[in-house]
Write an enzyme that holds these catalytic residues in place. Sequence first.
Site, mmCIF file in Angstrom:
data_model
loop_
_atom_site.group_PDB
_atom_site.id
_atom_site.type_symbol
_atom_site.label_atom_id
_atom_site.label_comp_id
_atom_site.label_asym_id
_atom_site.label_seq_id
_atom_site.Cartn_x
_atom_site.Cartn_y
_atom_site.Cartn_z
ATOM 1 N N TYR A 48 0.819 -1.217 0.000
ATOM 2 C CA TYR A 48 0.000 0.000 0.000
ATOM 3 C C TYR A 48 0.853 1.268 0.000
ATOM 4 O O TYR A 48 0.346 2.342 -0.288
ATOM 5 C CB TYR A 48 -0.915 0.041 1.227
ATOM 6 C CG TYR A 48 -1.912 -1.084 1.346
ATOM 7 C CD1 TYR A 48 -2.103 -2.016 0.329
ATOM 8 C CD2 TYR A 48 -2.664 -1.224 2.511
ATOM 9 C CE1 TYR A 48 -3.018 -3.047 0.469
ATOM 10 C CE2 TYR A 48 -3.590 -2.258 2.654
ATOM 11 C CZ TYR A 48 -3.754 -3.161 1.635
ATOM 12 O OH TYR A 48 -4.654 -4.177 1.786
ATOM 13 N N HIS A 104 0.518 -11.592 1.796
ATOM 14 C CA HIS A 104 -0.521 -10.792 1.143
ATOM 15 C C HIS A 104 -1.233 -11.570 0.030
ATOM 16 O O HIS A 104 -2.456 -11.513 -0.107
ATOM 17 C CB HIS A 104 0.106 -9.512 0.585
ATOM 18 C CG HIS A 104 -0.861 -8.415 0.327
ATOM 19 N ND1 HIS A 104 -0.507 -7.096 0.309
ATOM 20 C CD2 HIS A 104 -2.191 -8.424 0.066
ATOM 21 C CE1 HIS A 104 -1.568 -6.337 0.044
ATOM 22 N NE2 HIS A 104 -2.601 -7.133 -0.113
#
Length: 273
Positions: A48, A104
């Site tokens: 992110y 992730h």
Amino acid sequence: MSDRITTPRLSIPRLGFGTWRLSGAECQAAVESALSLGYRAVDTAEMYKNEEPVGAGIKASGLPREEVFLTSKVWWENLGRIRQHCEASLSRLGTDHLDLYLIHWPAPDMDLPRALHDLARLREEGLARAIGVANFPAGMLKRALETGVPIAANQVEYHALLSQDRLLEVTRANGIVLTAYAPLAQGRLASDERVQAIAARHGATAAQVALAWLLRQDGVNAIPKASRAETQKANLEALALAGRLTEADVAEIDALPKDQRFVSPAFAPDWAA
């Protein structure tokens, strides 16, 4: 209904704050706002590129670190260097531990046992209090469990337009929390007329009803993103609404089509596996 989910491996707020696509000063302000309103879980990831403002927002909130459940994730291209990337995340976040650290995405060619054991070592050494995965379909999660590594959570796309029944069978049987990202189907449920009709009966919004449908489920928590304080507050109010949905309400939402997946990049696993 408790506002936390507690398993042998972790105790996590049922509603958390997602930060995907938030960045810079906006991200820091959103985290500060969410924590001031009562959120106690914040979700981020190295991909992110917002761990620094997330950490700054937590620090600026004035809350003791132990009161904020903090999750981050290692990107699938970095699974051969998990410790290095975890330490980098910790540095950016300004903390000495994560409450939950996740893979992730599964890498197409990953050495699953090695990646999971490297993750487990972080837990043993205190860098992460709990560990888990994200975007693992049911079959892959079963294979991960066969390694004996204590997987605490699996974070996946889950909302009223996408079934996760196969995955929930595995997570519930093994005391794993299923964390729902994109819980509003990337905003689509907020404008769904069928959900709006249910919301009208409760004096709520369609987004609140869609969140409440998730939050009332055993072993499921959700991490909607919201940059505006008004939306953050409305999402928090979905916790109380979850206990007020009727069996008829739930049946109507259950009857919505459940085959709409909106997050499936080129490197995604076979979801049917």
